[in-house]
Design an enzyme around this catalytic site. Structure first.
Site, PDB file in Angstrom:
ATOM      1  N   GLU A 214       8.368  -0.697 -14.602  1.00 62.04           N
ATOM      2  CA  GLU A 214       8.688   0.704 -14.891  1.00 62.04           C
ATOM      3  C   GLU A 214       9.628   0.825 -16.101  1.00 62.04           C
ATOM      4  O   GLU A 214      10.336   1.819 -16.242  1.00 62.04           O
ATOM      5  CB  GLU A 214       9.316   1.389 -13.661  1.00 62.04           C
ATOM      6  CG  GLU A 214       8.445   1.403 -12.415  1.00 62.04           C
ATOM      7  CD  GLU A 214       7.174   2.248 -12.528  1.00 62.04           C
ATOM      8  OE1 GLU A 214       6.947   2.876 -13.578  1.00 62.04           O
ATOM      9  OE2 GLU A 214       6.396   2.247 -11.553  1.00 62.04           O
TER      10      GLU A 214
ATOM     11  N   HIS B 273      15.457   3.269  -9.414  1.00 61.23           N
ATOM     12  CA  HIS B 273      14.215   3.748  -8.786  1.00 61.23           C
ATOM     13  C   HIS B 273      14.084   3.065  -7.432  1.00 61.23           C
ATOM     14  O   HIS B 273      14.082   1.831  -7.363  1.00 61.23           O
ATOM     15  CB  HIS B 273      13.017   3.420  -9.679  1.00 61.23           C
ATOM     16  CG  HIS B 273      11.695   3.560  -8.982  1.00 61.23           C
ATOM     17  ND1 HIS B 273      11.313   4.720  -8.341  1.00 61.23           N
ATOM     18  CD2 HIS B 273      10.660   2.691  -8.815  1.00 61.23           C
ATOM     19  CE1 HIS B 273      10.105   4.549  -7.816  1.00 61.23           C
ATOM     20  NE2 HIS B 273       9.697   3.329  -8.091  1.00 61.23           N
TER      21      HIS B 273
ATOM     22  N   HIS C  81      12.247   3.157  -3.298  1.00 58.16           N
ATOM     23  CA  HIS C  81      11.187   3.648  -2.417  1.00 58.16           C
ATOM     24  C   HIS C  81      11.834   4.194  -1.152  1.00 58.16           C
ATOM     25  O   HIS C  81      11.799   3.570  -0.085  1.00 58.16           O
ATOM     26  CB  HIS C  81      10.188   2.532  -2.126  1.00 58.16           C
ATOM     27  CG  HIS C  81       9.384   2.119  -3.331  1.00 58.16           C
ATOM     28  ND1 HIS C  81       8.472   1.101  -3.314  1.00 58.16           N
ATOM     29  CD2 HIS C  81       9.360   2.629  -4.593  1.00 58.16           C
ATOM     30  CE1 HIS C  81       7.902   0.985  -4.526  1.00 58.16           C
ATOM     31  NE2 HIS C  81       8.452   1.908  -5.318  1.00 58.16           N
TER      32      HIS C  81
ATOM     33  N   GLU D 179      27.628  18.945   1.664  1.00 56.66           N
ATOM     34  CA  GLU D 179      28.059  18.406   0.368  1.00 56.66           C
ATOM     35  C   GLU D 179      26.910  18.157  -0.606  1.00 56.66           C
ATOM     36  O   GLU D 179      27.149  17.870  -1.777  1.00 56.66           O
ATOM     37  CB  GLU D 179      28.886  17.125   0.580  1.00 56.66           C
ATOM     38  CG  GLU D 179      30.145  17.439   1.376  1.00 56.66           C
ATOM     39  CD  GLU D 179      31.358  16.625   0.966  1.00 56.66           C
ATOM     40  OE1 GLU D 179      31.178  15.545   0.387  1.00 56.66           O
ATOM     41  OE2 GLU D 179      32.471  17.088   1.238  1.00 56.66           O
TER      42      GLU D 179
ATOM     43  N   HIS E  89       5.599   8.228  -3.571  1.00 59.09           N
ATOM     44  CA  HIS E  89       6.002   6.948  -4.176  1.00 59.09           C
ATOM     45  C   HIS E  89       7.501   6.651  -4.020  1.00 59.09           C
ATOM     46  O   HIS E  89       7.862   5.616  -3.456  1.00 59.09           O
ATOM     47  CB  HIS E  89       5.590   6.943  -5.650  1.00 59.09           C
ATOM     48  CG  HIS E  89       5.888   5.661  -6.354  1.00 59.09           C
ATOM     49  ND1 HIS E  89       5.042   5.090  -7.272  1.00 59.09           N
ATOM     50  CD2 HIS E  89       6.958   4.821  -6.285  1.00 59.09           C
ATOM     51  CE1 HIS E  89       5.557   3.957  -7.709  1.00 59.09           C
ATOM     52  NE2 HIS E  89       6.723   3.780  -7.131  1.00 59.09           N
TER      53      HIS E  89
HETATM   54  O1  2HA Z   1       6.953  -2.402  -7.831  1.00 59.29           O
HETATM   55  O2  2HA Z   1       8.563   0.232  -7.684  1.00 59.29           O
HETATM   56  O3  2HA Z   1       7.035   1.688  -9.219  1.00 59.29           O
HETATM   57  C1  2HA Z   1       7.942  -1.814  -8.567  1.00 59.29           C
HETATM   58  C2  2HA Z   1       7.822  -0.372  -8.422  1.00 59.29           C
HETATM   59  C3  2HA Z   1       6.796   0.331  -9.195  1.00 59.29           C
HETATM   60 ZN    ZN Z   2       8.056   2.250  -7.334  1.00 63.92          ZN
END
Ligand code: 2HA
Ligand code: ZN
Length: 268
Positions: free
Chosen positions: A112, A136, A138, A166, A207
């Protein structure tokens, strides 16, 4: 020997894994080093060849980042950090990068990287360089909500704000939503970076979540707060939905009391 910014980076990958946000190779983290931090660790740098980015990041020329590796597991960063993370430098033209340290055995930066760098590029200009981190994750409950809430910035924000007093203080501009798209490419990177002009949180439907912040701790804390609000909302919806909640005028009073300007679109 270990160095302070690298230690901090490793600590965040470990904590984020323990939160349950980083199954297998899920998620990625990038941190733009300060000039002092570069001075502190440059003794370990050993530059490799330049690689085309496929995008140009005007605001990030010559900047140096700590990054997680593509296909690497957050779970493993602490166990073998030189294999699973690295330092990269952006070229003077802003369209190439080279590895300076880590990412051993042929590893490359996160899949990413376009999204991370385009987000950093936007945040650099809208925060005068104060934001340094893109995480990022999940995030389980946020992902679950993208199957039941309308994929609309204002509605998503308001629902999350209502779940903990909050929340609006922690993310006063709210959250932006990217509809389902193929990850890893420039198209989703552009869509996300457009949202980053306005928000510190961008949710990828079905995602995960992107957060931007000044420090590793603040960015982790933002992800944690948003995901906790989502967890409460999942519980509330599972119990049959809201019977009472925080009202618009109460949010306005909260904004006044905490001296934060809340996104007015979410106060209707
Ligand atoms: O595998 O999170 O978006 C890595 C990720 C792809
Ligand atoms: Zn991801």
């Amino acid at each position: 020997m270990m160095y302070t910014p690298i230690n901090e980076f490793i600590r965040i990958t470990k904590d984020a894994y323990l939160k349950g946000w980083h199954e297998r190779n899920g998620g990625n983290l990038t941190y733009r080093l300060t000039k002092d931090e570069v001075e502190e660790i440059k003794g370990i740098f050993n530059a490799r060849e330049w690689v085309e980015l496929g995008i140009t990041v005007e605001n990030l020329k010559n900047e140096i980042f700590l990054v997680t590796g593509s296909g690497k597991f957050f779970r493993c960063v602490e166990l073998s950090y030189e294999e699973n993370m690295g330092a990269i430098e952006i070229s003077p033209c802003g369209s190439k990068y080279r590895i300076l340290w880590g990412l051993t055995n042929g590893a490359v930066p996160t899949s990413e990287l376009p999204s991370h760098l385009m987000n950093h590029n936007v945040k650099f200009s809208v925060t005068n360089g104060s934001h340094r981190v893109i995480l990022h994750s999940h995030t389980t409950n946020i992902i679950a909500l993208t199957f039941v809430l309308p994929l609309n910035d204002t509605i998503f924000t308001r629902e999350l704000w209502e779940m903990a007093t909050e929340c609006p203080v922690v993310f006063p501009n709210g959250v932006g939503i990217v509809p389902w798209m193929i990850p890893g490419g420039n198209e989703i990177a552009f869509a996300t970076s457009e949202l980053m002009k306005k928000y510190d949180v961008a949710i990828w439907a079905h995602h995960g979540t992107f957060c931007s912040g000044e420090t590793l701790d603040l960015t982790f804390g933002l992800m944690d707060t948003v995901e906790k609000a989502a967890e409460i909302l999942v519980k509330v919806l599972s119990m049959g939905g809201k019977k009472q909640t925080i009202l618009s005028h109460e949010f306005k009073e909260l904004g006044d009391a905490f001296k934060v300007t809340l996104n007015p679109e979410c106060l209707k």
